[in-house]
Design a protein around this motif. Sequence first.
Motif, PDB file in Angstrom:
ATOM      1  N   MET A   1      -8.019 -23.717 -11.543  1.00  0.00           N
ATOM      2  CA  MET A   1      -7.801 -22.423 -12.113  1.00  0.00           C
ATOM      3  C   MET A   1      -6.328 -23.266 -12.869  1.00  0.00           C
ATOM      4  O   MET A   1      -5.733 -23.592 -13.100  1.00  0.00           O
ATOM      5  N   ALA A   2      -6.715 -21.590 -13.746  1.00  0.00           N
ATOM      6  CA  ALA A   2      -5.765 -22.091 -15.382  1.00  0.00           C
ATOM      7  C   ALA A   2      -4.779 -22.049 -15.237  1.00  0.00           C
ATOM      8  O   ALA A   2      -4.210 -22.529 -16.096  1.00  0.00           O
ATOM      9  N   ASN A   3      -4.018 -21.425 -14.457  1.00  0.00           N
ATOM     10  CA  ASN A   3      -2.646 -20.599 -14.258  1.00  0.00           C
ATOM     11  C   ASN A   3      -1.812 -20.828 -12.767  1.00  0.00           C
ATOM     12  O   ASN A   3      -1.152 -20.796 -12.466  1.00  0.00           O
ATOM     13  N   THR A   4      -2.459 -22.471 -12.708  1.00  0.00           N
ATOM     14  CA  THR A   4      -2.441 -23.247 -11.295  1.00  0.00           C
ATOM     15  C   THR A   4       0.201 -23.603 -11.752  1.00  0.00           C
ATOM     16  O   THR A   4      -0.899 -24.180 -13.025  1.00  0.00           O
ATOM     17  N   ILE A   5       0.587 -23.791 -11.521  1.00  0.00           N
ATOM     18  CA  ILE A   5       1.876 -23.491 -11.622  1.00  0.00           C
ATOM     19  C   ILE A   5       2.150 -25.083 -10.303  1.00  0.00           C
ATOM     20  O   ILE A   5       3.046 -25.757 -11.762  1.00  0.00           O
ATOM     21  N   ILE A   6       1.899 -24.851  -9.449  1.00  0.00           N
ATOM     22  CA  ILE A   6       2.056 -25.728  -8.741  1.00  0.00           C
ATOM     23  C   ILE A   6       1.064 -26.059  -7.637  1.00  0.00           C
ATOM     24  O   ILE A   6       0.727 -25.594  -7.438  1.00  0.00           O
ATOM     25  N   SER A   7       1.121 -27.622  -7.240  1.00  0.00           N
ATOM     26  CA  SER A   7       0.208 -28.108  -6.619  1.00  0.00           C
ATOM     27  C   SER A   7       0.878 -29.832  -5.921  1.00  0.00           C
ATOM     28  O   SER A   7       1.677 -29.866  -6.248  1.00  0.00           O
ATOM     29  N   PHE A   8       0.644 -29.271  -4.272  1.00  0.00           N
ATOM     30  CA  PHE A   8       0.419 -30.327  -3.740  1.00  0.00           C
ATOM     31  C   PHE A   8      -0.867 -31.470  -3.495  1.00  0.00           C
ATOM     32  O   PHE A   8      -1.617 -30.253  -2.561  1.00  0.00           O
ATOM     33  N   GLU A   9      -0.645 -32.385  -3.405  1.00  0.00           N
ATOM     34  CA  GLU A   9      -2.160 -32.897  -3.506  1.00  0.00           C
ATOM     35  C   GLU A   9      -1.280 -34.530  -2.030  1.00  0.00           C
ATOM     36  O   GLU A   9      -0.723 -35.029  -2.504  1.00  0.00           O
ATOM     37  N   ALA A  10      -2.290 -33.879  -1.144  1.00  0.00           N
ATOM     38  CA  ALA A  10      -2.542 -34.423  -0.095  1.00  0.00           C
ATOM     39  C   ALA A  10      -0.945 -35.685  -0.107  1.00  0.00           C
ATOM     40  O   ALA A  10      -0.548 -36.723   0.412  1.00  0.00           O
ATOM     41  N   VAL A  11       0.099 -34.623   0.308  1.00  0.00           N
ATOM     42  CA  VAL A  11       1.471 -34.658   0.600  1.00  0.00           C
ATOM     43  C   VAL A  11       1.816 -34.998   2.371  1.00  0.00           C
ATOM     44  O   VAL A  11       1.155 -34.113   3.159  1.00  0.00           O
ATOM     45  N   ASP A  12       2.769 -35.972   2.352  1.00  0.00           N
ATOM     46  CA  ASP A  12       2.309 -36.363   4.228  1.00  0.00           C
ATOM     47  C   ASP A  12       3.811 -36.512   3.861  1.00  0.00           C
ATOM     48  O   ASP A  12       4.623 -37.051   2.942  1.00  0.00           O
ATOM     49  N   LYS A  13       4.500 -36.510   4.801  1.00  0.00           N
ATOM     50  CA  LYS A  13       6.045 -36.302   5.387  1.00  0.00           C
ATOM     51  C   LYS A  13       6.403 -37.280   6.673  1.00  0.00           C
ATOM     52  O   LYS A  13       5.870 -36.349   7.810  1.00  0.00           O
ATOM     53  N   ARG A  14       6.770 -38.279   6.483  1.00  0.00           N
ATOM     54  CA  ARG A  14       7.281 -38.558   8.143  1.00  0.00           C
ATOM     55  C   ARG A  14       8.697 -39.427   7.951  1.00  0.00           C
ATOM     56  O   ARG A  14       9.193 -39.430   7.270  1.00  0.00           O
ATOM     57  N   TYR A  15       9.376 -38.767   8.938  1.00  0.00           N
ATOM     58  CA  TYR A  15      10.562 -39.632   9.179  1.00  0.00           C
ATOM     59  C   TYR A  15      10.762 -40.423  10.684  1.00  0.00           C
ATOM     60  O   TYR A  15       9.864 -39.697  12.092  1.00  0.00           O
ATOM     61  N   GLY A  16      10.481 -41.788  10.243  1.00  0.00           N
ATOM     62  CA  GLY A  16      10.619 -42.521  10.940  1.00  0.00           C
ATOM     63  C   GLY A  16       8.990 -42.901  11.756  1.00  0.00           C
ATOM     64  O   GLY A  16       8.052 -42.870  10.856  1.00  0.00           O
TER      65      GLY A  16
END
Lengths: 364, 274, 270
Positions: A1-16
């Motif tokens: 997509m030409a006008n993509t502004i934000i992308s998340f790629e395989a984002v993980d978030k762990r707290y402990g």
Amino acid sequence: MANTIISFEAVDKRYGDTIALNDINFELEQGKFYTLLGPSGCGKTTILRILAGFTSATSGEIKFKGQKINNLPANKRKVNTVFQDYALFPHLNVFDNVAFGLSLRKVPKAEIRQRVLEALRLVQLTGYDDREIAELSGGQQQRVAIARAIVNEPEVLLLDEPLSALDAKLRTAMQVELRQLQRRLGITFLFVTHDQGEALAMSDEIFVMNNGKILQQGNPVDIYDEPINHFVADFIGESNIVKGKMVKDYLVSFVGKEFECADAGMRPDEPVEIVLRPEDLVLTDVTKGKLTVTVDTQVFRGNIYEIMSHDSANNQWLIHAVHKATIGQKVGISFGPEDVHVMRFGESEEEFDARLETYEGEEE
Amino acid sequence: MKKRFSWQNLYLIFVFALLYVPIFYLIFYSFNRGGTMTHFTGFTWQHYTELFSDSRMIEIVVDTLLIALLSSLLATIIGTLGALQIYSVKRPVVKNAILSLNNILMVSPDVIIGASFLIFFTFLGFKLGFGSVLLSHIAFSIPIVVLMVLPKLNEMNLSLIDAATDLGATNFQVFSRVILPYIAPGVFAGYFMAFTYSLDDFAVTFFVTGNGFETLSVEIYARARQGISLEINALSALMFVFSLLLVVGYYFLNQYNSSKRTRKRQRLEATQIK
Amino acid sequence: MKRFNPAYSFLYILWIVLFVIAPLVLIVYQSFFDISGHLTLANYQAYFGSGTYLKMTLNSIWYALLITLLTLLISYPTAYWLNQTKNKQLWLLLIILPTWINLLLKAYAFIGILSQNGSVNHFLTFVGIGPQQLLFTNASFIFVAAYIEIPFMILPIFNAIDELNPSFVNASRDLGATNWQTFSKVIFPLTINGVKAGVQAVFIPSLSLFMLTRLIGGNKVITLGTAIEEHFLVTQNWGMGSTIGVVLIVAMVIIMFVTGERRKKGRKGE
């Protein structure tokens, strides 16, 4: 997509040991209104905080216009946030709150004044610039918070359940206003809410989340009409969900009968779940109905009657009827083939899309 | 209006009388020509003129004020930074440990603080006098500053910091433009408390002073042990007026700050009614 | 605020090490030395072995108890009724104001008031009782100590009553409780934490008011504080003074522990 502004790629978030986000992938295009929808604790606010830079992802990449911004501090990002509790500085008045970001960047005084007043005009607070924050109502504080964010001309505006503290009437009004504001500014909005009505009313695209995962992405109509699984069907709108079996393409069986449907591409005799929306069910005579149910309770909601009923196998059926029924009476309910939404167990969004393409191609 | 008299009010009047009679008693006899605190024989300013010509006493007053101003200022700076440190500690165990250490000097009896500081200074070979008194006063004032600032930090909405960062503030700007203005009332209250603690202290100073250095409290103790001297009465009258001004000033400054907004709101409401 | 730089709080940490931990360690260390600087347990033997020190300690605790009780009896009604007045914050300020007057000056005032031919004795003579020895008695010590501590007891109780939700009182009345029942079953239990804070603020200092025992008590009352001051500044027996200091610290820790523990429980229950 030409006008993509934000992308998340395989984002993980762990707290402990706790997994807050599990393999999040999505792209946001310029100038659209996106909503992250899900119950509290599903991880939607975590996505917002990672995007704003208040917390960092455990793994994966966050990109802004193709540039990785994982390590860019919050004060350097071209995104601004409208906080759930507004987070207006109590020691500053309305003008100084809105001017805060500009004054940090040493913008000339005259320009600050002009831009702040313009931002206040946009949120319809002209003339409130020398008020104290404590003097404002909830709705007004909400507008100041928006003005404070948009005055910095962010490319993406993040809104963290900003309407949750308002009363019902004001909330509906603000939904319309926010949507108009987004169109006028032409920037990307990423809106977080647990209110499905709000999401359906405002968004170009909705991400439905649960347990740190994005379950389904799509425009409001698609999500409402084609929920991918039990959770989405239950969370978005009200639903009657029963267990069934796919006999063959376009034929499904549930509550002991076979019905025509609009779905295909599944194994024969595959166990599935069936969603029937209450407003798609039409009350009729027992003889004309596809199903026969007994009316248990009836509540008048102004525009509709909300009828709870049960069939012979003791499945509950919620019906939104225009005309009233009699409690204790047996009635028939009818529906069309396209009102029967079939959901496979454990089907992911990609699989769903792929299957849809195979048989929709056939039809054409 | 209903009848004003009640047993409750009588009781309160009694308690107020109990609290204030000794103070006014002192002040009253400061004008006694007779030179005793028992028989008032006539009015005189004599004890005040004596006080003002007592250069030793003037020097002690100046020293006391200097110690109070310096110690409260330094204690406020260190205490505020300490409160920020405690606030930034995330682990509850560590936080509680630091808080307990912080509060030790708050709950310790004066004699323990005095005696242990005396051992400490002697152990280091530190010369007793202005320096040891100043350090002691800073030391016992720090915890009160922390206890005044910490609640302000705790009640501060965390999203204010996020919001400031979000709007482009650097760490220092977050501190100077958001945190500091927010906790300012607590810092101010801490400074004020530290100042009065220092002025009021006797026991700790009594232990750690030496080499002829004295504060007012120590001097009053020394003179009181020798018997009645109406110069002390005169001094107490002046100190009472000074404390009164200090407290009233502080009270009205607080009132002014909190009512500035209220008044403005009332004004706005008044215009809206029109 | 994870971004706070610990380097700024260096002075605060230094303060904890030098002025909180070090003096405590030193006073314990010092308590193991006799007057001529030899490492010994003699101080503790003297303390626990001779009846004099134990009696003095019990005496001191007894007086502190009396002072605390007297202060509480005067302060609770004051705090309670103060809460019902108009401008209560202003009245409270007037209660606190005397604490800004130097403690020594207040003690000094009582030297005049209670002296052989002071005002109180004038009054006693006037009503026909005749002059009495008031100054340098145990009673005068308790009275003056209570006088000094009253504001410190009123303040926490006042705050506790002030924070009490008036709905509780209304609910109690609504459910048929009399004024006294409302007080004993609702108000007092809900303000007990204020009382505890007040007791804490009064009891511990009452153990160590050495200047009052000297100026008002006429050395008849020897408290732990007096004993410490005596050993440090008069007889120069720092070891013995430190030993008594350690005892006082242990007493303090016990009091803090007891009141602290209960408060934690109370909070959990809320």
